[in-house]
Enzyme design. Sequence first.
Site, PDB file in Angstrom:
ATOM      1  N   TYR A   1       5.094  -4.580  10.530  1.00 54.98           N
ATOM      2  CA  TYR A   1       5.033  -3.122  10.426  1.00 54.98           C
ATOM      3  C   TYR A   1       6.248  -2.483  11.094  1.00 54.98           C
ATOM      4  O   TYR A   1       6.817  -1.511  10.587  1.00 54.98           O
ATOM      5  CB  TYR A   1       3.762  -2.597  11.084  1.00 54.98           C
ATOM      6  CG  TYR A   1       2.481  -2.933  10.368  1.00 54.98           C
ATOM      7  CD1 TYR A   1       2.483  -3.493   9.094  1.00 54.98           C
ATOM      8  CD2 TYR A   1       1.247  -2.688  10.960  1.00 54.98           C
ATOM      9  CE1 TYR A   1       1.296  -3.797   8.453  1.00 54.98           C
ATOM     10  CE2 TYR A   1       0.058  -2.989  10.315  1.00 54.98           C
ATOM     11  CZ  TYR A   1       0.097  -3.552   9.057  1.00 54.98           C
ATOM     12  OH  TYR A   1      -1.078  -3.848   8.417  1.00 54.98           O
TER      13      TYR A   1
ATOM     14  N   HIS B   1       0.846  -1.204   0.000  1.00 52.40           N
ATOM     15  CA  HIS B   1       0.000   0.000   0.000  1.00 52.40           C
ATOM     16  C   HIS B   1       0.880   1.253   0.000  1.00 52.40           C
ATOM     17  O   HIS B   1       0.661   2.199   0.756  1.00 52.40           O
ATOM     18  CB  HIS B   1      -0.956  -0.016   1.197  1.00 52.40           C
ATOM     19  CG  HIS B   1      -2.016  -1.073   1.084  1.00 52.40           C
ATOM     20  ND1 HIS B   1      -3.221  -0.846   0.449  1.00 52.40           N
ATOM     21  CD2 HIS B   1      -2.027  -2.371   1.481  1.00 52.40           C
ATOM     22  CE1 HIS B   1      -3.932  -1.969   0.476  1.00 52.40           C
ATOM     23  NE2 HIS B   1      -3.237  -2.898   1.095  1.00 52.40           N
TER      24      HIS B   1
END
Length: 300
Positions: free
Chosen positions: A291, A31
């Site tokens: 992440y 993304h």
Amino acid sequence: MTSLPPATAIDRLRAAFGRPAAHDTNHRTLHAKGAFYAGTFTATPRAAELCTAGHLQGSEVPILVRWSNGAGNPRASDKAPDVRGMAVSFKLPDGTATDLLGQTAPRFPVRTPEAFVAMTEAAIHPRKLPGFLLRNPHAVPALVANARAKALVPPASYAVSTYHAVHAYRWLAADGTSNWVRYVLRPRSSTAPDGTFTGRDRLREEIAARLAAGPVTYTLEVHLADDGDDPHDPTSVWEPRETIDAGTLTVTAVADDPEADGGVVVFDPTRIVDGIELSDDPILRYRPQAYSESVERRSV
């Protein structure tokens, strides 16, 4: 538990999309292309009845939204086939926040981080796809369902797509009862802008023009699990006993980019508040580790 180290997962995902140029190190592993938007959320009384979380009590709370393309290439054309994402961070009055991440694919095809990385590699390099499907035959029904839903077809606007959250959560009510739930962000209304948007950044240009014409609204649709629905498997197909309108998201404007001066914003599906609990979904539990690895590289 997974045997895939987060550093290895990020290495493989970045390699699948090509090593970023030196000036592109500060982008997400996936993304990578997206922008930020501001708005508000107001929950329904039914949501407050089922969950004690602060953003579900009916008062208007601010939200930060990021619409994005799923690929790891920040320069990819908006005309390219790709899953699209809508991430929402709800800002509670006490200063805490909770995040919801949705995607245009209604079904998630794999159960483990290892299978997800392999699926991403196979999607980018189709010669790997037959081998992936032979090793992961359970992924085929979800991939077929996503194709039928046109999940990868470039939309006319980010604002007209439905976004499905991958993971399930437990909602805790004031009376001591609880429910496993899944979220869907379903478009409600907006005003299509004048003009034609055809360039490589057409989705970002279109949504900015649409917001200039008026707000974009979504319903937070919540599916309550029935007894046979598995909240811990992201590939499970539910037959929910009830579907409720949990509230309205109103996106009003393009937001100032919080990452413009080198900041890093992370939308984390494990960021929850009192009244909500995580499932034992292995992909959900893995995501914060991945992440953190990606953020560390973006901060170099």
